[in-house]
Design an enzyme around this catalytic site. Structure first.
Site, PDB file in Angstrom:
ATOM      1  N   SER A  26       0.812  -1.213   0.000  1.00 35.90           N
ATOM      2  CA  SER A  26       0.000   0.000   0.000  1.00 35.90           C
ATOM      3  C   SER A  26       0.848   1.267   0.000  1.00 35.90           C
ATOM      4  CB  SER A  26      -0.961  -0.021   1.187  1.00 35.90           C
ATOM      5  OG  SER A  26      -1.882   1.049   1.122  1.00 35.90           O
ATOM      6  N   HIS A  27       0.792   2.025   1.084  1.00 31.19           N
ATOM      7  CA  HIS A  27       1.449   3.323   1.182  1.00 31.19           C
ATOM      8  C   HIS A  27       2.853   3.214   1.768  1.00 31.19           C
ATOM      9  CE1 HIS A  27      -0.615   2.284   4.851  1.00 31.19           C
ATOM     10  NE2 HIS A  27       0.143   3.120   5.523  1.00 31.19           N
ATOM     11  N   ASP A  86      -0.683   1.785  -4.197  1.00 25.58           N
ATOM     12  CA  ASP A  86      -1.583   0.838  -4.860  1.00 25.58           C
ATOM     13  C   ASP A  86      -2.902   1.460  -5.276  1.00 25.58           C
ATOM     14  OD1 ASP A  86      -2.479   1.021  -2.185  1.00 25.58           O
ATOM     15  OD2 ASP A  86      -3.421  -0.951  -2.301  1.00 25.58           O
ATOM     16  N   LYS A 139     -11.513   0.513  -0.946  1.00 24.68           N
ATOM     17  CA  LYS A 139     -11.452   1.962  -1.086  1.00 24.68           C
ATOM     18  C   LYS A 139     -10.840   2.274  -2.436  1.00 24.68           C
ATOM     19  CE  LYS A 139      -7.466   2.027   2.112  1.00 24.68           C
ATOM     20  NZ  LYS A 139      -7.720   0.868   2.983  1.00 24.68           N
ATOM     21  N   ASP A 195      -5.476   2.965  -3.663  1.00 23.27           N
ATOM     22  CA  ASP A 195      -6.751   2.955  -2.943  1.00 23.27           C
ATOM     23  C   ASP A 195      -6.923   4.171  -2.030  1.00 23.27           C
ATOM     24  OD1 ASP A 195      -4.893   2.158  -1.041  1.00 23.27           O
ATOM     25  OD2 ASP A 195      -5.993   0.383  -0.386  1.00 23.27           O
ATOM     26  N   ARG A 196      -5.859   4.923  -1.790  1.00 26.28           N
ATOM     27  CA  ARG A 196      -5.952   6.118  -0.941  1.00 26.28           C
ATOM     28  C   ARG A 196      -5.850   7.385  -1.780  1.00 26.28           C
ATOM     29  NH1 ARG A 196      -3.350   4.842   4.860  1.00 26.28           N
ATOM     30  NH2 ARG A 196      -3.641   2.589   4.882  1.00 26.28           N
ATOM     31  N   ASP A 198      -1.797   6.827  -3.272  1.00 27.89           N
ATOM     32  CA  ASP A 198      -0.723   6.037  -2.679  1.00 27.89           C
ATOM     33  C   ASP A 198      -0.226   4.993  -3.668  1.00 27.89           C
ATOM     34  OD1 ASP A 198      -2.953   4.358  -2.583  1.00 27.89           O
ATOM     35  OD2 ASP A 198      -2.368   3.449  -0.684  1.00 27.89           O
TER      36      ASP A 198
END
Length: 561
Positions: free
Chosen positions: A116-117, A286, A385, A288-289, A284
């Site tokens: 992710s982030h 991937d 998300k 999703d943010r 981010d």
């Protein structure tokens, strides 16, 4: 090629966190480490299914070690008799796109390669996450079974050849043949599948017209979102080519930290402050943010973003057609959306941190939009998300309500609904043991019967009287069952509940511990006041109660959002 059985031994600590297993990349590169975890996923995912009838989606954010991991997953899928896999072109598929592909192609689940982030590269992090057939992250019941399997695994099945099984740079059908069977492989362009979904949600003609009159700046932060931004915002919706920056996915994210907040996306914030831009956003690693910015770098907190979108959902065709079923937020997320729910007479649901807790509510038709204070927003179009969805939702709302800026829209929203001043203090990469002792200290302090009723005063004289304090336990909104008995955050409510402080250990780090302190205060009159005036006195009191500095040695947070 032949299917072979490789003897192995369990590894300690392969417990999925808030969203998958995340560790330093060097940990995943250990012999058998990745293979063990993937085999454990399949041992759980294939129960009760005929392997040759199973279809899985494989993709990720393209970070360092992704391609060798895909090779291993393909070989293990073949070794376990999986019939078909859909693999991302060049291994690149955003987390929301994985969910979209699972749902569009009616797959039985997916394996997402992302941390992710978290930073990438040889000295960065890697992660593996399993998503179920609804497209959402595996719930606790499934991840607990996977973890239990990792602790007892003694072998895994794979092929006697691992590398070179497929060509992930060639879109289309391929077949992996082995003695006794075959694995059908389809290399898919997830951008087009995801775009087809977005066309059913938004009015693209309206968005094109709006973007023709506005200057935007979108930062993909060298992550997975680059191809999506280029294809959808630039090519499809007509944003200027120079509107899209850092859009080439890199294995190490260009040496940057791909986390869309005011600290790690400071370059975008500065560009917005000095440039002639009406709207800005960052994603981010991937995808999703998201972080939303207005002209002059005006920052929209994720909690306010959720509230504003919730209040204006019916300006978006998808929700105008299907109606608004309900709102949901994670417990540490500001209660700003609760104010909207009260105004609009719509149900709002509170869950622990982790998108997996929203899945059953969306599947049951209870919720249309969800959000987390950690820069995550999404709707029931998928079960993750979705950063780009949030950006298009904001642009759609702005195009519909015809205000002159993001800032104007937000200030109008506060005037109508009231405001929760809000901040999150992150203390990253702390030593785990002192943090555990600190949380035990806080829990003991706040659960002492004498704690409720006490008054604490900041150095500038602001008083906070404790009304309630507890270890947050989740009551499943569908079953009524209490799940886990606590452990999701330590909560203190002050001043008749208008003020709240929450302590929580994050589950998204790959090593050490991250302490998060969430702070909020409701204000109905001075809604345009200075955030620090409300947050800093509360932070001082909360930190004194927790003794965070004494336990961790940290004098200041790593990141404030």
């Amino acid at each position: 090629m032949k299917v072979i059985t490789v003897n192995t031994s369990p590894f300690d600590g392969q417990k999925p966190g808030t969203s998958g297993l995340r560790k330093p990349v060097q940990t995943f590169m250990q012999p058998n480490y990745t293979e063990n975890f993937v085999q454990s996923i399949l041992d759980v995912a294939l129960v009760g299914r005929v392997s040759k009838d199973v279809t899985l989606v494989i993709g990720g954010d393209g970070r360092y070690f992704s391609k060798p991991a895909i090779d291993s997953i393909v070989a293990i899928c073949a070794g376990n008799g999986v019939g078909r896999i859909l693999v991302a072109h060049n291994g690149i598929m955003s987390t929301p796109a994985v969910s979209a592909v699972i749902r569009a192609r009616k797959a039985d689940g997916g394996i997402i390669l992302t941390a992710s982030h978290n930073p990438g590269g040889p000295n960065g992090d890697f992660g593996i996450k399993y998503n179920c057939d609804n497209g959402g992250p595996a719930p606790d019941q499934i991840t607990n079974q996977i973890f239990a399997r990792t602790k007892e695994l003694t072998s895994y099945k794979t092929l006697d050849q691992v590398t070179g099984l497929i060509k992930i740079d060639q879109i289309g059908e391929q077949v992996v043949q082995y003695e006794g069977g075959q694995l059908a492989v389809e290399i898919v362009d997830s951008v087009n599948i995801y775009l087809d979904l977005l066309r059913t949600i938004f009015d693209f003609a309206q968005l094109r017209s709006f973007l023709a009159t506005k200057k935007i700046l979108i930062d993909a932060m060298n992550g997975v979102m680059g191809p999506y931004v280029k294809r959808i915002l630039v090519q499809e919706l007509g944003a200027l080519e120079q509107s899209a920056i850092r859009c080439i996915p890199m294995e190490d994210f260009g040496g940057e930290h791909p986390d869309p907040n005011l600290t790690y996306a400071a370059d975008l914030v500065n560009k917005m402050k000095v440039g002639d831009y009406d709207f800005g956003a960052a994603f981010d690693g991937d995808g999703d943010r998201n972080m939303i910015l207005g002209r002059g770098g005006f920052f929209v907190t994720p909690s306010d973003s959720l509230a504003v979108l919730s209040d204006n959902l019916e300006t978006i065709p998808y929700f105008k057609k299907n109606g608004v079923k309900g709102y949901a937020r994670s417990m540490p997320t500001s209660r700003a959306v609760d104010l909207v729910a009260s105004q609009n007479k719509v149900n709002v649901y509170e869950t622990p941190t982790g998108w997996k807790y929203f899945g059953n509510l969306m599947d049951a038709g209870r919720v249309s939009i969800c959000g987390e204070e950690s820069f995550g927003t999404g709707s029931d179009h998928i079960r993750e998300k979705d950063g780009l969805w949030a950006v298009l939702a904001w642009l759609s709302v702005l195009a519909s309500v015809k205000v002159d800026s993001v800032e104007t829209l937000l200030k109008q929203h506060w005037s109508k609904n009231g405001r929760y001043f809000y901040a999150r203090y992150d203390y990253e990469n702390c030593e785990s043991e002192p943090c555990t002792r600190m949380m035990a200290h806080i829990k003991q302090t706040i659960t002492d019967p004498s704690f409720v009723g006490q008054t604490f005063k900041s150095s500038n004289g602001v008083e906070y009287r404790v009304n309630e304090a507890f270890d947050y336990a989740y009551t499943n909104h569908l079953t009524g069952e209490i799940e886990g008995g606590g452990g999701h955050g330590l909560v203190i409510l002050f001043n008749e509940g208008a003020t709240r402080a929450i302590f929580r250990l994050s589950g998204t780090g790959s090593s050490g511990a991250t302490v998060r302190l969430y702070l909020e205060q409701r204000e109905s009159k001075n809604v345009n006041g200075n955030v620090d005036d409300y947050i800093k006195p509360l932070a001082e009191v909360a930190l004194n109660i927790s003794k965070l500095t004494q336990f961790t040695g940290r004098q200041a947070p790593t990141v404030i959002t």
